[in-house]
Write a protein that holds these residues in place. Structure first.
Motif, PDB file in Angstrom:
ATOM      1  N   LEU A 298       2.380  21.710 -45.229  1.00  0.00           N
ATOM      2  CA  LEU A 298       1.732  20.612 -44.517  1.00  0.00           C
ATOM      3  C   LEU A 298       2.567  19.331 -44.579  1.00  0.00           C
ATOM      4  CD1 LEU A 298      -1.946  21.219 -45.677  1.00  0.00           C
ATOM      5  CD2 LEU A 298      -1.012  21.614 -43.399  1.00  0.00           C
ATOM      6  N   GLU A 299       3.173  19.083 -45.731  1.00  0.00           N
ATOM      7  CA  GLU A 299       3.992  17.868 -45.887  1.00  0.00           C
ATOM      8  C   GLU A 299       5.164  17.851 -44.917  1.00  0.00           C
ATOM      9  OE1 GLU A 299       5.004  17.725 -50.062  1.00  0.00           O
ATOM     10  OE2 GLU A 299       3.841  15.874 -50.270  1.00  0.00           O
ATOM     11  N   LYS A 300       5.731  19.014 -44.641  1.00  0.00           N
ATOM     12  CA  LYS A 300       6.886  19.085 -43.741  1.00  0.00           C
ATOM     13  C   LYS A 300       6.524  18.631 -42.331  1.00  0.00           C
ATOM     14  CE  LYS A 300       9.067  22.902 -46.288  1.00  0.00           C
ATOM     15  NZ  LYS A 300      10.245  22.211 -46.787  1.00  0.00           N
ATOM     16  N   GLU A 301       5.296  18.902 -41.903  1.00  0.00           N
ATOM     17  CA  GLU A 301       4.848  18.480 -40.573  1.00  0.00           C
ATOM     18  C   GLU A 301       4.244  17.086 -40.597  1.00  0.00           C
ATOM     19  OE1 GLU A 301       3.881  17.946 -36.760  1.00  0.00           O
ATOM     20  OE2 GLU A 301       5.077  19.650 -37.495  1.00  0.00           O
ATOM     21  N   PHE A 302       3.378  16.834 -41.582  1.00  0.00           N
ATOM     22  CA  PHE A 302       2.673  15.561 -41.633  1.00  0.00           C
ATOM     23  C   PHE A 302       3.408  14.559 -42.517  1.00  0.00           C
ATOM     24  CE2 PHE A 302      -0.704  18.579 -40.475  1.00  0.00           C
ATOM     25  CZ  PHE A 302      -1.222  17.946 -39.357  1.00  0.00           C
ATOM     26  N   VAL A 303       4.630  14.255 -42.126  1.00  0.00           N
ATOM     27  CA  VAL A 303       5.378  13.217 -42.837  1.00  0.00           C
ATOM     28  C   VAL A 303       4.636  11.893 -42.701  1.00  0.00           C
ATOM     29  CG1 VAL A 303       7.562  11.974 -42.964  1.00  0.00           C
ATOM     30  CG2 VAL A 303       7.549  14.426 -42.454  1.00  0.00           C
ATOM     31  N   THR A 304       4.092  11.677 -41.509  1.00  0.00           N
ATOM     32  CA  THR A 304       3.203  10.537 -41.274  1.00  0.00           C
ATOM     33  C   THR A 304       1.832  11.080 -40.898  1.00  0.00           C
ATOM     34  OG1 THR A 304       3.849  10.419 -38.936  1.00  0.00           O
ATOM     35  CG2 THR A 304       5.073   9.045 -40.504  1.00  0.00           C
ATOM     36  N   LEU A 305       0.812  10.442 -41.401  1.00  0.00           N
ATOM     37  CA  LEU A 305      -0.566  10.874 -41.128  1.00  0.00           C
ATOM     38  C   LEU A 305      -1.407   9.614 -41.043  1.00  0.00           C
ATOM     39  CD1 LEU A 305      -2.558  13.166 -40.759  1.00  0.00           C
ATOM     40  CD2 LEU A 305      -2.730  13.391 -43.229  1.00  0.00           C
ATOM     41  N   GLU A 306      -1.679   9.174 -39.823  1.00  0.00           N
ATOM     42  CA  GLU A 306      -2.360   7.906 -39.613  1.00  0.00           C
ATOM     43  C   GLU A 306      -3.606   8.101 -38.752  1.00  0.00           C
ATOM     44  OE1 GLU A 306      -1.476   5.171 -41.029  1.00  0.00           O
ATOM     45  OE2 GLU A 306       0.476   5.788 -41.814  1.00  0.00           O
ATOM     46  N   PRO A 307      -4.645   7.295 -38.986  1.00  0.00           N
ATOM     47  CA  PRO A 307      -5.821   7.333 -38.105  1.00  0.00           C
ATOM     48  C   PRO A 307      -5.446   6.874 -36.700  1.00  0.00           C
ATOM     49  CG  PRO A 307      -6.289   6.177 -40.157  1.00  0.00           C
ATOM     50  CD  PRO A 307      -4.805   6.347 -40.075  1.00  0.00           C
ATOM     51  N   ARG A 308      -6.337   7.080 -35.762  1.00  0.00           N
ATOM     52  CA  ARG A 308      -6.069   6.701 -34.373  1.00  0.00           C
ATOM     53  C   ARG A 308      -5.948   5.182 -34.250  1.00  0.00           C
ATOM     54  NH1 ARG A 308      -9.959   4.614 -31.044  1.00  0.00           N
ATOM     55  NH2 ARG A 308     -11.950   4.184 -32.076  1.00  0.00           N
ATOM     56  N   THR A 309      -5.245   4.775 -33.216  1.00  0.00           N
ATOM     57  CA  THR A 309      -5.126   3.350 -32.900  1.00  0.00           C
ATOM     58  C   THR A 309      -6.194   2.977 -31.875  1.00  0.00           C
ATOM     59  OG1 THR A 309      -3.481   3.890 -31.203  1.00  0.00           O
ATOM     60  CG2 THR A 309      -2.664   3.312 -33.388  1.00  0.00           C
ATOM     61  N   ASP A 310      -6.365   1.693 -31.657  1.00  0.00           N
ATOM     62  CA  ASP A 310      -7.423   1.223 -30.757  1.00  0.00           C
ATOM     63  C   ASP A 310      -7.216   1.672 -29.320  1.00  0.00           C
ATOM     64  OD1 ASP A 310      -8.721  -0.014 -32.836  1.00  0.00           O
ATOM     65  OD2 ASP A 310      -7.778  -1.971 -32.493  1.00  0.00           O
ATOM     66  N   ASP A 311      -5.966   1.917 -28.920  1.00  0.00           N
ATOM     67  CA  ASP A 311      -5.699   2.322 -27.543  1.00  0.00           C
ATOM     68  C   ASP A 311      -5.679   3.851 -27.372  1.00  0.00           C
ATOM     69  OD1 ASP A 311      -3.423   2.771 -28.995  1.00  0.00           O
ATOM     70  OD2 ASP A 311      -2.028   1.952 -27.513  1.00  0.00           O
ATOM     71  N   GLU A 312      -6.174   4.562 -28.372  1.00  0.00           N
ATOM     72  CA  GLU A 312      -6.194   6.027 -28.340  1.00  0.00           C
ATOM     73  C   GLU A 312      -7.630   6.504 -28.506  1.00  0.00           C
ATOM     74  OE1 GLU A 312      -3.685   9.626 -30.527  1.00  0.00           O
ATOM     75  OE2 GLU A 312      -4.171   7.809 -31.646  1.00  0.00           O
ATOM     76  N   THR A 313      -8.049   7.448 -27.666  1.00  0.00           N
ATOM     77  CA  THR A 313      -9.396   7.989 -27.801  1.00  0.00           C
ATOM     78  C   THR A 313      -9.443   8.948 -28.987  1.00  0.00           C
ATOM     79  OG1 THR A 313      -9.010   9.921 -26.388  1.00  0.00           O
ATOM     80  CG2 THR A 313      -9.702   7.867 -25.307  1.00  0.00           C
ATOM     81  N   TRP A 314     -10.647   9.147 -29.528  1.00  0.00           N
ATOM     82  CA  TRP A 314     -10.752  10.080 -30.651  1.00  0.00           C
ATOM     83  C   TRP A 314     -10.453  11.495 -30.194  1.00  0.00           C
ATOM     84  CZ3 TRP A 314     -13.945  14.276 -30.630  1.00  0.00           C
ATOM     85  CH2 TRP A 314     -15.083  14.267 -29.809  1.00  0.00           C
ATOM     86  N   GLN A 315     -10.748  11.790 -28.907  1.00  0.00           N
ATOM     87  CA  GLN A 315     -10.447  13.128 -28.389  1.00  0.00           C
ATOM     88  C   GLN A 315      -8.946  13.400 -28.368  1.00  0.00           C
ATOM     89  OE1 GLN A 315     -12.546  10.901 -27.000  1.00  0.00           O
ATOM     90  NE2 GLN A 315     -14.303  11.890 -25.982  1.00  0.00           N
ATOM     91  N   ASP A 316      -8.176  12.405 -27.908  1.00  0.00           N
ATOM     92  CA  ASP A 316      -6.715  12.577 -27.877  1.00  0.00           C
ATOM     93  C   ASP A 316      -6.146  12.672 -29.294  1.00  0.00           C
ATOM     94  OD1 ASP A 316      -6.570  12.597 -25.139  1.00  0.00           O
ATOM     95  OD2 ASP A 316      -6.056  10.468 -24.946  1.00  0.00           O
TER      96      ASP A 316
END
Length: 257
Positions: free
Chosen positions: A108-126
């Motif tokens: 998992l670490e190899k793929e999720f080097v960054t793991l951040e919540p969504r930004t305001d300009d991104e829908t939760w679906q996306d």
């Protein structure tokens, strides 16, 4: 001549004593180094991080996983690959299950080097769709990767916990309740686990070539009608298309609810 012989014998004894002393010193230095390694590993474990020795074992185990799948990982094979005695592995991992948990975290670490919540300009679906695509990609990087990750515990596979936390933040910040966010994240994650497990356990092209699908489906007419011409496509693009279609059912259904 006798004095010369005695001198040579004395020199030989002196050289033997020197070599013996060097051997003793080397053994003592090895013990000292090992004590420091053990102390370092204890400190790293308390900090929740794999030690350098553990990381070396994990990487070797991942190499075996890539070569022959999960069934190939035995302590005997792993020890042989690392050129060490099998019992020595138990100093670093109490059993194979603990090692597999650490392998899951490494995958998992190899793929999720960054793991951040969504930004305001991104829908939760996306955000959810992109996140699950990354989870699937992480598991597909290794044969039986889904079996390794799906069976892992939240510790030491802490990236699974981080994934859930990011999902809860991303969905609840879009107006969903924490209960709804948890159910959606759990459903999408479980679907992704199951899909990739089936994907990686699918028969090979050689096995399918020896299988008469039409004869098998003869007693199941509804199943035969449900299968379209595209269902025989076993390419990576087709697999991803089918995965996303199922994921979109979950997302659209959750949004409608």
């Amino acid at each position: 001549m006798m004095r010369r012989d005695k001198f040579e014998r004395d020199m030989a004894k002196l050289e033997a004593a020197r070599l013996h002393t060097q051997q003793i010193m080397a053994r003592e230095q090895e013990k000292i180094n090992r004590r420091f390694e053990q102390m370092q590993e204890k400190l790293e474990r308390k900090a929740g991080k794999p030690s350098v020795s553990q990381q070396r074992i994990i990487e070797a185990a991942l190499e075996l996983l890539k070569e022959d799948g999960l069934a190939s990982i035995t302590l005997r094979k792993l020890a042989a690959k690392l050129d060490m005695q099998a019992p020595a592995l138990y100093w670093h991992f109490k059993n194979k299950e603990e090692l597999v948990d650490h392998m899951a975290e490494a995958i998992l670490e190899k793929e999720f080097v960054t793991l951040e919540p969504r930004t305001d300009d991104e829908t939760w679906q996306d955000w959810l769709r992109n996140h699950m695509v990354r989870l699937r990609r992480a598991m597909l990087a290794y044969p039986d990767g889904a079996r390794v990750v799906a069976g892992a515990h939240l510790y030491p596979a802490v990236t699974l916990a981080k994934s859930l936390e990011c999902g809860l933040i991303s969905l609840s910040s879009a107006g969903l309740s924490l209960k709804e966010a948890r159910q959606i994240m759990t459903t999408a994650t479980t679907y992704t686990f199951g899909y990739v497990i089936e994907e990686q356990a699918a028969p090979t092209d050689e096995e399918m070539a020896q299988f008469d699908l039409s004869e098998f489906l003869a007693p199941y007419p509804h199943m035969a009608q449900a299968l379209g011409p595209d269902d025989s496509d076993r390419s990576a693009a087709a697999q991803e298309r089918d995965y996303l279609a199922g994921l979109d059912y979950i997302i659209r259904g959750s949004a409608a609810e």
